[in-house]
Structure formats: C-alpha cells, structure tokens
Motif scaffolding. Structure first.
Motif: not given
Length: 313
Positions: A79-87, A110-117, A143-153
């Motif tokens: 509800h809080a993100v209605r009308g927005e795009t969750v990336t 449809g957003a990608a799950i990223v972050g910890c392993a 996750p769709d993508r694991e993030l390591s130290e220094g990785d960014a979205v």
C-alpha cells in the motif's frame, strides 16, 4: 537483549538505550527526506516492537528488510508503494523476522531480491551439537543477486552500498545511504538493546570486528532492524564495544570465582533478567566463551559447547 540504562549525562563509554516505540504497527512514516519506515506487528522480547522495514526513494524505490511473511505487513508495504516502482528488495540477513516477506513482495512487484547471501552458519556444528535457533532462520531465502562489500544498487537520488557486518549472523550486511550519511544497520547495532550473538550462526569475534569497522566510519545516523534510530553512532558503537569488553571481563571473573557452566554464569551476571531472555543470554555467554577459548583466555575439554565446563586458561 540487555536493558542496562544510565541516568543523567552520558559519559564517552556509557551505553544508554532508547526504548521509546518508533511508530504504530503497520503505519508508514517518513523519517527522512529519502526514507520511510513501516514497523511490522511482530513484537516480542527479541524483536522489541517489531521489525522495521524501510522504503528508500520516491517513484523508483527500494525496500530494505521486508520482514516476516505476515499478510498485514506485506499489504502495508505494498500500500505504501502503490503508484511507485519497486526496483530492489534488499535483505540484511536471514532471520525469519527480516527476510521471508521478500518472496511475496517480489511476486507482487517483480522487483529483484538482492543483498545478503543465503543462510549459513559462522562455523560447522560440532559432533552432537544442536542449533537451538535453527527454526528462526529463513532457509527458503533465495536472492536474485548476492551483494558483497562495496557492491551498490541505485535509483533516482539514492544509492545503497553493501557493507559486510558479520557477527549476529555470518551473512549479515548493512547498507549505506551516502546521500544522507545514514546506514541501515539491520540487527548489528540497535538503539533499544544490545544484539544477541548466538553460535553457531553467530560469532563474537566477527561481531566485534564488525563493530570496529563501523567505529571508523562517518555515517551520522543508523536505521536499525528494530526500534528507533541510533543517534551519534560512533559514540554508541564505542559504548557497545566497551559494554562487550565489560561482559567479557565479568565472565572471566565468574570463572575465577569458580563458576564452570553457562547457567551459573548467566545467573550471576544477568541478575533480574526477564525470564524470556535467559536462553538468549546463555547463547551470548556461549559466544563470549567460544571467543575467549579461541584467544587462549579460557579452556574447555574438547570443543566449546553450551553444556561444557569452562575454566580460566
């Protein structure tokens, strides 16, 4: 889990906690120009008033720690993100109060799950050892993508950079928001309480190293996984380190006094503790003892375990 509080003006290494509720459950509140917060309705002795889920940005947004897979919480976020795009859906670690709702929000947006392993322990189980907190871990997190130290979205006007902060869990990440000099600290640093560090999923040596890493950084505000923001984070982190070293000294003193088991030590140094937290206190003492044995300050026959007998080295 500690509720130690001091009155009056804090000294440099005093540890003071802010136990004010951050918001009503499932209410979306803007807490900074770039950040909104929704607190899940999952209060408890470990989760405080509930898990904090964060929405970063406007228009194209990221969600940090979507929380438990509770329909009301998922609906509040959507509800809080209605009308927005969750990336992006970012996850700090795989406890069941932080990561499970990621799958439902991904399905809806449809957003990608990223972050910890995916979930892993800090060390293998010893022969005959049982992981008492296994049921609290989200083994389904993928996750769709694991993030390591220094990785960014990134999104319009915001960046989230991964910072490895193992200790509470082996896969724990924090996320830096440089545009506001803020850090999403997950369960590594919280204003309301100290963090439970429970082997084999957690590691006290890694936890302390991660605190040392944060102490040298320049963010001026932390948004934690539970409770309100951490103000003056460098001072607070210094106080946390001091508190842990004091706890370590107390454990060594109890060994010197003749205590040998974790229940004996817990009863002596956690007087007046909420009975619901006795198990968590025992796990934190275990984490300290495991670290003390590794550093040669305590001894144990065989490998450290919850039911071992410990002595001064």
């Amino acid at each position: 889990m500690s509720r130690l509080q001091r009155q009056g003006s804090p000294m440099a290494d005093d540890l003071t906690f802010d136990t004010r509720p951050p918001a009503k459950a499932e209410e979306c509140v803007r807490v900074s120009p770039l950040v909104r917060r929704i607190v899940a309705n999952n209060p408890g002795p470990i989760t405080f008033t509930g898990t904090c889920s964060y929405i970063v940005g406007t228009g194209n947004v990221a969600i940090i720690d979507p929380g438990p897979d509770m329909p009301d919480h998922v609906e509040a976020i959507l509800h809080a993100v209605r009308g927005e795009t969750v990336t992006h859906i970012l996850v700090t670690h795989t406890h069941k109060d932080h990561s499970p709702a990621a799958a439902a929000i991904k399905a809806a947006t449809g957003a990608a799950i990223v972050g910890c392993a995916p979930h892993r322990s800090a060390r293998p189980l010893s022969t005959g050892e049982v992981n008492t907190l296994e049921a609290s871990s989200d083994k389904d997190y993928a996750p769709d993508r694991e993030l390591s130290e220094g990785d960014a979205v990134e999104g319009p006007g915001w960046t989230l950079e991964a910072l490895a902060t193992p200790g509470h869990m082996a896969n724990h990440l924090a996320f830096v928001l440089p545009e506001e000099k803020a850090l999403f600290s997950g369960d590594h640093v919280m204003a309301w309480s100290t963090t439970v560090v429970a082997p084999p999923d957690g590691s006290m040596s890694a936890f302390m190293a991660s605190l040392d890493k944060l102490r040298g950084r320049e963010e001026n505000l932390y948004w934690p996984g539970h409770g309100g923001p951490v103000q003056e984070p460098q001072r607070f982190v210094r106080a946390l380190i001091h508190h842990r070293r004091q706890r370590e000294a107390s454990i060594l003193n109890r060994l010197r006094a003749g205590d040998r088991t974790i229940p004996e030590i817990v009863a002596a140094i956690y007087q007046g503790l909420n009975p619901a937290l006795v198990g968590a206190a025992g796990l934190s003492v275990f984490a300290h003892l495991e670290d003390l044995v590794a550093r040669g300050q305590a001894t144990v026959e065989g490998l450290p375990a919850l039911d071992s007998e410990y002595r001064l080295a």
